[in-house]
Write an enzyme that holds these catalytic residues in place. Structure first.
Site, PDB file in Angstrom:
ATOM      1  N   ASP A 154      67.982   8.703  33.658  1.00 46.67           N
ATOM      2  CA  ASP A 154      67.448   7.748  34.687  1.00 46.67           C
ATOM      3  C   ASP A 154      67.774   7.056  35.039  1.00 46.67           C
ATOM      4  O   ASP A 154      69.009   6.599  34.868  1.00 46.67           O
ATOM      5  CB  ASP A 154      66.120   7.545  33.713  1.00 46.67           C
ATOM      6  N   GLU A 254      60.145  14.571  35.297  1.00 42.03           N
ATOM      7  CA  GLU A 254      60.997  13.248  35.101  1.00 42.03           C
ATOM      8  C   GLU A 254      60.926  12.383  35.662  1.00 42.03           C
ATOM      9  O   GLU A 254      59.854  11.332  36.992  1.00 42.03           O
ATOM     10  CB  GLU A 254      62.269  13.743  35.640  1.00 42.03           C
ATOM     11  N   THR A 255      60.658  11.404  34.600  1.00 39.63           N
ATOM     12  CA  THR A 255      60.251   9.739  34.330  1.00 39.63           C
ATOM     13  C   THR A 255      61.186   8.798  34.511  1.00 39.63           C
ATOM     14  O   THR A 255      62.179   9.058  33.312  1.00 39.63           O
ATOM     15  CB  THR A 255      58.393   9.761  34.302  1.00 39.63           C
ATOM     16  N   ASN A 257      61.947   6.483  31.641  1.00 40.81           N
ATOM     17  CA  ASN A 257      61.371   6.024  30.644  1.00 40.81           C
ATOM     18  C   ASN A 257      62.444   5.786  29.440  1.00 40.81           C
ATOM     19  O   ASN A 257      62.488   5.214  28.626  1.00 40.81           O
ATOM     20  CB  ASN A 257      60.287   6.529  29.920  1.00 40.81           C
ATOM     21  N   ASP A 284      60.905  15.769  31.832  1.00 42.23           N
ATOM     22  CA  ASP A 284      61.319  14.990  31.348  1.00 42.23           C
ATOM     23  C   ASP A 284      62.674  15.235  30.145  1.00 42.23           C
ATOM     24  O   ASP A 284      62.105  15.591  29.142  1.00 42.23           O
ATOM     25  CB  ASP A 284      60.260  13.730  30.803  1.00 42.23           C
ATOM     26  N   ASP A 400      47.018  13.212  39.944  1.00 42.57           N
ATOM     27  CA  ASP A 400      46.748  11.703  40.038  1.00 42.57           C
ATOM     28  C   ASP A 400      46.455  11.516  41.690  1.00 42.57           C
ATOM     29  O   ASP A 400      47.223  11.698  42.149  1.00 42.57           O
ATOM     30  CB  ASP A 400      48.074  11.227  39.599  1.00 42.57           C
ATOM     31  N   GLU A 448      42.291  14.170  40.312  1.00 43.72           N
ATOM     32  CA  GLU A 448      41.381  12.312  40.424  1.00 43.72           C
ATOM     33  C   GLU A 448      41.320  12.439  41.651  1.00 43.72           C
ATOM     34  O   GLU A 448      42.068  11.820  42.640  1.00 43.72           O
ATOM     35  CB  GLU A 448      42.748  11.253  39.570  1.00 43.72           C
ATOM     36  N   ASP A 523      43.372   6.325  31.148  1.00 42.37           N
ATOM     37  CA  ASP A 523      43.446   5.098  31.802  1.00 42.37           C
ATOM     38  C   ASP A 523      41.897   4.037  31.942  1.00 42.37           C
ATOM     39  O   ASP A 523      40.732   4.413  32.432  1.00 42.37           O
ATOM     40  CB  ASP A 523      43.699   5.683  32.573  1.00 42.37           C
TER      41      ASP A 523
END
Length: 769
Positions: A154, A254-255, A257, A284, A400, A448, A523
């Site tokens: 990251d 991949e984010t 974190n 990720d 999302d 969503e 959420d």
């Protein structure tokens, strides 16, 4: 002939592009696959990258992920379709590049044209951070490939936390080469992902969970596998035994974190949920126990196979509405933005911008909209979905803030239009096979259906082929249970939601299964907290906070002060029972099955802590609720009458003198419009004719009493020669391990006209046999 308005031109261009697009997307712009890939004989590596605005792009190759300048650089060539390419014979690479090969790109363009004297960390050639066309080129920022199959690390990580090195503006001269994430080139593989289940979505029970949170607290799993794909694979038996048929993972692309554990008692900068995507192809790395090159991909595929081997689908939550590059660093400042990848390669192609193209257009609240109108940006979405489905074995996707994918205005505005043939929503359905409503090969697509502002709230407004998180189902059940006297809810609204939300989905040809019913999700409150908290409490000390934001209108209630804990457990039983007995596709959240609590934190996006991880050490009340959940899931799976392929009819279709569905007032009379529409009524019952659905029960009867006092229900006709038997009564008197009777051990109740006194705020479930 229509006028050539900008909107018409956009739609015409999109229509032409769709005619050229293959189902893998990138063929629309070039026959080469974008990204970096080995030839089949492993003798050559092809690099292909898109940019319409760049004037020069260099490829930089490395033999390690960080701490070192590039070993070699190569100048890419551009074709007529704006594809920048080079093909490198492996045998001719620098000997130092044997082993794992890392790569990144430098790009020049109109706001920063190339000059021969440029070197890393210089301002040679610089004109502006952003120009009138929205270009943000900066060769000091090493950019990762949007199509890289894995990413080395990251941008912020335990070795490097200074984010200024990736920013423009006052930081434009800082060179990111030594620390920037690099792409990793993977050889072809044929690793199996098992046999994909073909089950219809309506027959699924979805379990939403974070990969890390699923096993971090599970002492039965070896420490090195907790919180990983391998650890999640080891929970396949547990989820199968619970009755889950689909596991839906929060984002696994991949984010940012890698820094979550730097200070284990702080939430500062933590990203637990994962909704800031850095790459749409790479699994990720933090979730892999094997972090070597190719390890995350192999481990993810092995996890998918483990679930497939138990008949469980794997869905992933995908974030194609914004990226992890974020928005402006400072309000009103157009110069300072992060340059990780897309923005530094072709800002106006990959992002929706304001009319003057100086800022990102923001319908997401987290940094700016991805440009879902642009055909090339759409290609990336389509190619990513194809890769996760075809190569990594994923069965479905939850999108999302999916309203952004229905946007039809590229820059300077936002407009959701489900009828626009070539918006991203309709292109996805056109290029993939969505799973038929009756089951079979295909992909499950779940939206969503909202974002922020404009006409983005679109529950019930998505095109055919799409299922939706039914936020109106959630709100109706919550208000009916928790807000009596505060918010008006009619039994007509409740009946509509329990029977599949025909008011939302029937008019456009969709089916009950397209309604993904839920009471809670990641959420918001947990199931326990929905019935235990009057208000959010997000500013607690670690590990339950601090978390900012969160909804202030939760329709929650702590159930008063008399026998409060018992009343809270009963309310949770009622809500969960309504969920599992409703037509549609039910979704539960990991931990619901044992009444997990976050002590009223309703926005725990940053809590990578034991409070937010699942815990499998349960007290007796939690163990009893777990049994309640398992038996209700088993009941739903055993009774196809609860999972109709189409909306229930109020008529008899098999000549047995019993309608498919009939609604009753407590006195046994048929409920009419006056009863349904009177917000003062809160007791209702319905009977389903099981024989019309091939059900083992000739009829199913559900009664719900929303009042605080007991209501007597007069039971309807159960069918010729049949009697009513109780499966469950959620009243306090029936609390314990055997609240739901196992199949074959139901309690005899009686026949037609029998009276049943149902306690206040309780649910009754009967079958006829």
């Amino acid at each position: 002939m229509p006028a050539f308005t900008p909107e018409f031109c956009v739609r015409l261009c999109l229509a032409l592009s769709l005619m050229l697009v293959s189902w893998t997307g990138s063929a629309a712009i070039n026959s080469h696959a974008l990204g970096a890939s080995y030839s089949q004989d492993l003798q050559r590596i092809d690099f292909n990258l898109y940019s319409a605005k760049a004037s020069r792009i260099e490829l930089a190759l490395f033999n390690q992920a960080s701490g070192q300048a590039e070993v070699a650089t190569y100048l890419l060539s551009k074709d007529a379709q704006n594809i920048w390419s080079i093909s490198l014979p492996v045998a001719q690479l620098d000997p130092r590049l044997s082993g794992t090969l890392y790569y990144g790109y430098r790009a020049w363009g109109p706001n920063w044209p190339y000059q021969a004297g440029w070197q890393r960390g210089s301002l040679t050639g610089y004109i502006s951070d952003v120009d009138a066309d929205g270009n943000r080129f900066n060769p000091n920022k090493l950019l990762s490939d949007p199509y890289a199959r894995e990413i080395s690390h990251d941008p912020a990580n335990p070795v490097w936390q200074d984010g200024t090195v990736y920013a423009s503006g006052a930081f434009r001269q800082l060179d990111s080469t030594l620390v920037a994430p690099k792409g990793i080139i993977l050889p072809p593989d044929s690793q199996s992902v098992g046999v994909k289940p073909a089950r219809a979505l309506k027959d699924d029970i979805v379990y939403e969970v974070n990969v890390r949170g699923l096993t971090m607290e599970d002492q039965a799993i070896a420490a090195q596998y907790r919180g990983t794909y391998k650890g999640a694979a080891l929970k396949a038996d547990y989820l199968a035994s619970l009755g889950v048929t689909t596991v839906e993972f929060l984002p696994v692309q991949e984010t940012q974190n890698d820094t979550n554990d730097l200070d284990p008692t702080s939430t500062q900068g933590d990203n637990y949920w994962g909704y800031m995507t850095l790459n749409y192809f790479a699994p990720d790395r933090r979730y892999a126990s094997d972090k070597s090159a190719g390890g995350p991909t192999r481990e993810f595929k092995a996890m998918v196979k483990a679930f497939h081997d138990r008949g469980i689908k794997v869905m992933i939550d995908v974030v194609y509405n914004h990226t992890g590059e974020g928005g402006a660093w400072y309000a009103g400042d157009s110069s300072t933005y992060n340059l990780y990848s897309w923005r530094g390669l072709d800002n106006s192609s990959y992002y929706s911008l304001t009319a003057d193209k100086q800022h990102s257009w923001d319908n997401t609240g987290v940094g700016g909209n991805y440009n879902t109108v642009n055909p090339v940006a759409q290609d990336l979405i389509v190619d990513s979905l194809a890769y996760w489905s075809n190569d990594l074995g994923v069965d479905g996707f939850r999108f999302d803030l999916a309203s952004v994918l229905g946007n039809t205005c590229e820059h300077g505005c936002f407009n959701f239009d489900k009828m626009a043939e070539n918006n991203a929503l309709n292109r996805i359905i056109a290029e993939f096979t969505e799973r038929p409503s009756s089951g079979g090969a295909g992909i499950d697509f779940i939206a969503e259906p909202w974002a922020i502002g404009g006409n983005s709230y679109q529950v019930g407004g998505f095109p055919a082929g799409w299922s939706e998180w039914n936020g109106l189902y959630r709100d109706t059940i919550r208000k009916e249970q928790n807000q009596l006297g505060l918010e008006a809810v009619t039994l007509g609204q409740l009946a509509d939601k329990l029977s599949g939300s025909a008011s939302l989905y029937q008019d456009d040809g969709r089916k009950p299964g397209n309604s993904v019913n839920f009471l809670v999700a990641h959420d918001g409150f947990t199931l326990k907290d929905l019935y235990s908290c009057n208000d959010k409490n997000n500013l607690q000390p670690w590990p339950y906070g601090e978390s900012d934001g969160g909804d202030d209108n939760n329709h929650s209630w702590d159930q008063g002060w008399v026998n409060q804990a018992q009343q809270q457990r009963k309310a949770a039983r009622n809500g969960f029972a309504l969920l599992m007995l409703s037509a549609g596709t039910p979704m539960m959240t990991g931990g619901d099955e044992y009444l997990r609590s976050l002590q009223c934190n309703n926005n725990p996006y940053n809590l990578d802590s034991e409070a937010n991880w699942l815990n499998f050490n349960w007290n007796s009340d939690q163990a009893n609720f777990n049994t309640f959940v398992k038996r209700l899931l088993a009941f739903r799976k055993a009774h196809p009458a609860l999972r109709p392929a189409d909306f229930y009819l109020s008529s008899d279709t098999n000549a047995n003198v019993m309608e498919q569905l009939r609604w009753f007032m407590p006195n046994g009379a048929v409920a009419d419009g006056n009863y349904f529409n009177d917000a003062n009524n809160h007791a209702i019952a319905y009977r389903i004719d099981g024989s019309e659905f091939g059900d083992s029960a000739s009829a199913i009867y559900v009664a719900y009493n929303g009042w605080s006092d007991t209501v007597n229900f007069s039971l309807p006709w159960p069918g010729n020669g049949k009697q009513w038997y109780r499966v469950t009564d959620t009243s306090n008197w029936n609390e314990g391990a055997d609240t739901v009777r196992a199949a074959g051990s139901e309690d005899y109740v009686g026949g037609e006209y029998s009276n049943y006194g149902l306690n206040g705020q309780a649910l009754l479930l009967l079958i006829a046999k």
